[in-house]
Design an enzyme around this catalytic site. Structure first.
Site, PDB file in Angstrom:
ATOM      1  N   HIS A   1       1.645   4.093   6.138  1.00 58.68           N
ATOM      2  CA  HIS A   1       1.249   4.808   4.923  1.00 58.68           C
ATOM      3  C   HIS A   1       2.494   5.302   4.203  1.00 58.68           C
ATOM      4  O   HIS A   1       3.461   5.722   4.829  1.00 58.68           O
ATOM      5  CB  HIS A   1       0.303   5.972   5.234  1.00 58.68           C
ATOM      6  CG  HIS A   1       0.781   6.894   6.297  1.00 58.68           C
ATOM      7  ND1 HIS A   1       0.672   6.605   7.645  1.00 58.68           N
ATOM      8  CD2 HIS A   1       1.388   8.108   6.227  1.00 58.68           C
ATOM      9  CE1 HIS A   1       1.177   7.596   8.350  1.00 58.68           C
ATOM     10  NE2 HIS A   1       1.628   8.519   7.512  1.00 58.68           N
ATOM     11  N   MET A   2       2.413   5.261   2.896  1.00 61.29           N
ATOM     12  CA  MET A   2       3.487   5.766   2.042  1.00 61.29           C
ATOM     13  C   MET A   2       2.967   7.051   1.395  1.00 61.29           C
ATOM     14  O   MET A   2       1.906   7.036   0.756  1.00 61.29           O
ATOM     15  CB  MET A   2       3.833   4.719   0.985  1.00 61.29           C
ATOM     16  CG  MET A   2       4.999   5.101   0.100  1.00 61.29           C
ATOM     17  SD  MET A   2       5.529   3.688  -0.904  1.00 61.29           S
ATOM     18  CE  MET A   2       4.157   3.557  -2.033  1.00 61.29           C
ATOM     19  N   HIS A   3       3.714   8.142   1.580  1.00 60.26           N
ATOM     20  CA  HIS A   3       3.350   9.398   0.932  1.00 60.26           C
ATOM     21  C   HIS A   3       3.884   9.382  -0.502  1.00 60.26           C
ATOM     22  O   HIS A   3       5.070   9.102  -0.717  1.00 60.26           O
ATOM     23  CB  HIS A   3       4.002  10.584   1.644  1.00 60.26           C
ATOM     24  CG  HIS A   3       3.565  10.797   3.062  1.00 60.26           C
ATOM     25  ND1 HIS A   3       2.690  11.784   3.443  1.00 60.26           N
ATOM     26  CD2 HIS A   3       3.908  10.161   4.211  1.00 60.26           C
ATOM     27  CE1 HIS A   3       2.514  11.755   4.756  1.00 60.26           C
ATOM     28  NE2 HIS A   3       3.246  10.788   5.247  1.00 60.26           N
TER      29      HIS A   3
ATOM     30  N   ASP B   1      -4.057  13.264   0.537  1.00 56.69           N
ATOM     31  CA  ASP B   1      -3.768  13.744   1.886  1.00 56.69           C
ATOM     32  C   ASP B   1      -4.621  14.981   2.174  1.00 56.69           C
ATOM     33  O   ASP B   1      -4.779  15.856   1.323  1.00 56.69           O
ATOM     34  CB  ASP B   1      -2.274  14.089   2.012  1.00 56.69           C
ATOM     35  CG  ASP B   1      -1.830  14.241   3.444  1.00 56.69           C
ATOM     36  OD1 ASP B   1      -1.035  13.404   3.914  1.00 56.69           O
ATOM     37  OD2 ASP B   1      -2.281  15.203   4.109  1.00 56.69           O
ATOM     38  N   ILE B   2      -5.156  15.043   3.383  1.00 56.63           N
ATOM     39  CA  ILE B   2      -6.035  16.155   3.771  1.00 56.63           C
ATOM     40  C   ILE B   2      -5.251  17.462   3.910  1.00 56.63           C
ATOM     41  O   ILE B   2      -5.837  18.549   3.834  1.00 56.63           O
ATOM     42  CB  ILE B   2      -6.756  15.792   5.098  1.00 56.63           C
ATOM     43  CG1 ILE B   2      -8.069  16.546   5.227  1.00 56.63           C
ATOM     44  CG2 ILE B   2      -5.864  16.022   6.314  1.00 56.63           C
ATOM     45  CD1 ILE B   2      -8.962  15.996   6.336  1.00 56.63           C
TER      46      ILE B   2
ATOM     47  N   GLU C   1       2.479  10.776  12.405  1.00 56.27           N
ATOM     48  CA  GLU C   1       1.327  11.230  13.202  1.00 56.27           C
ATOM     49  C   GLU C   1       0.240  10.174  13.270  1.00 56.27           C
ATOM     50  O   GLU C   1      -0.462  10.068  14.278  1.00 56.27           O
ATOM     51  CB  GLU C   1       0.743  12.517  12.597  1.00 56.27           C
ATOM     52  CG  GLU C   1       1.635  13.726  12.806  1.00 56.27           C
ATOM     53  CD  GLU C   1       1.164  14.946  12.029  1.00 56.27           C
ATOM     54  OE1 GLU C   1       0.125  14.854  11.331  1.00 56.27           O
ATOM     55  OE2 GLU C   1       1.840  15.973  12.114  1.00 56.27           O
ATOM     56  N   VAL C   2       0.082   9.426  12.196  1.00 57.98           N
ATOM     57  CA  VAL C   2      -0.979   8.410  12.145  1.00 57.98           C
ATOM     58  C   VAL C   2      -0.307   7.034  12.144  1.00 57.98           C
ATOM     59  O   VAL C   2       0.483   6.725  11.236  1.00 57.98           O
ATOM     60  CB  VAL C   2      -1.861   8.582  10.892  1.00 57.98           C
ATOM     61  CG1 VAL C   2      -2.935   7.495  10.849  1.00 57.98           C
ATOM     62  CG2 VAL C   2      -2.502   9.972  10.862  1.00 57.98           C
TER      63      VAL C   2
HETATM   64  P1  DGP Z   1       2.420  11.143   8.910  1.00 56.36           P
HETATM   65  O1  DGP Z   1       2.910  12.416   9.491  1.00 56.36           O
HETATM   66  O2  DGP Z   1       3.454  10.472   8.017  1.00 56.36           O
HETATM   67  O3  DGP Z   1       1.825  10.220   9.937  1.00 56.36           O
HETATM   68  O4  DGP Z   1       1.265  11.578   7.902  1.00 56.36           O
HETATM   69  C1  DGP Z   1      -0.083  11.477   8.181  1.00 56.36           C
HETATM   70  C2  DGP Z   1      -0.795  12.212   7.083  1.00 56.36           C
HETATM   71  O5  DGP Z   1      -2.168  11.854   7.131  1.00 56.36           O
HETATM   72  C3  DGP Z   1      -0.743  13.726   7.190  1.00 56.36           C
HETATM   73  O6  DGP Z   1      -0.033  14.233   6.063  1.00 56.36           O
HETATM   74  C4  DGP Z   1      -2.193  14.185   7.174  1.00 56.36           C
HETATM   75  C5  DGP Z   1      -2.943  12.953   6.735  1.00 56.36           C
HETATM   76  N1  DGP Z   1      -4.240  12.772   7.355  1.00 56.36           N
HETATM   77  C6  DGP Z   1      -4.491  12.709   8.692  1.00 56.36           C
HETATM   78  N2  DGP Z   1      -5.802  12.525   8.917  1.00 56.36           N
HETATM   79  C7  DGP Z   1      -6.380  12.442   7.679  1.00 56.36           C
HETATM   80  C8  DGP Z   1      -7.719  12.238   7.246  1.00 56.36           C
HETATM   81  O7  DGP Z   1      -8.661  12.087   8.029  1.00 56.36           O
HETATM   82  N3  DGP Z   1      -7.924  12.213   5.905  1.00 56.36           N
HETATM   83  C9  DGP Z   1      -6.911  12.375   5.003  1.00 56.36           C
HETATM   84  N4  DGP Z   1      -7.238  12.327   3.706  1.00 56.36           N
HETATM   85  N5  DGP Z   1      -5.642  12.549   5.380  1.00 56.36           N
HETATM   86  C10 DGP Z   1      -5.386  12.597   6.703  1.00 56.36           C
END
Ligand code: DGP
Length: 114
Positions: free
Chosen positions: A100-102, A29-30, A95-96
């Site tokens: 996705h699973m964290h 995660d970024i 947000e995205v």
């Molecule tokens: P959520 O809030 O569950 O939709 O988490 C989305 C996550 O994605 C958030 O923790 C940040 C991560 N993220 C967003 N854009 C990027 C990216 O371009 N690269 C990476 N590695 N992570 C990203």
């Protein structure tokens, strides 16, 4: 609709990829919320949890959990434990809109979540 994660899958933008198979991808995660914070995603575009259908996606979800277990072992967080999270929709804090699973670990998590 495609998201930034499709660009990561297609290698159009960089990511710290830690696991890849035919069906799934895992990358750091970024904006990490724990010492280990990895996103495990399907390569097919599923926007969110409410678009999952058990009979159709059970194997895919199983593969995502297998990857989480494998990565947790590799990153030495399996014994202490970790957290797997799907945020879904506005109230879930998503947000995205690419499923996705964290995988979060490396510190003691709090409960209830914020
Ligand atoms: P959520 O809030 O569950 O939709 O988490 C989305 C996550 O994605 C958030 O923790 C940040 C991560 N993220 C967003 N854009 C990027 C990216 O371009 N690269 C990476 N590695 N992570 C990203």
């Amino acid at each position: 609709m495609s998201t930034i994660f499709s660009k990561i899958i297609n290698k159009e933008i960089p990511a710290d990829i830690v696991y890849e198979s035919e069906n799934i991808l895992a990358f750091r995660d970024i904006n990490p919320q724990a010492p280990v914070h990895i996103l495990i995603i399907p390569k097919i575009e599923i926007p969110k949890v409410t678009n999952i259908y058990g009979k159709e996606h059970a194997v895919l979800l199983g593969e995502m959990i297998d990857a989480a277990n494998k990565l947790a072992k590799e990153m030495n967080i399996a014994d202490d434990g970790f957290r797997l999270v799907f945020n879904c929709g506005n109230h879930g804090g998503q947000e995205v809109y690419h499923l996705h699973m964290h995988l979060l670990g490396g510190r003691k998590m709090k409960w209830p979540p914020g």
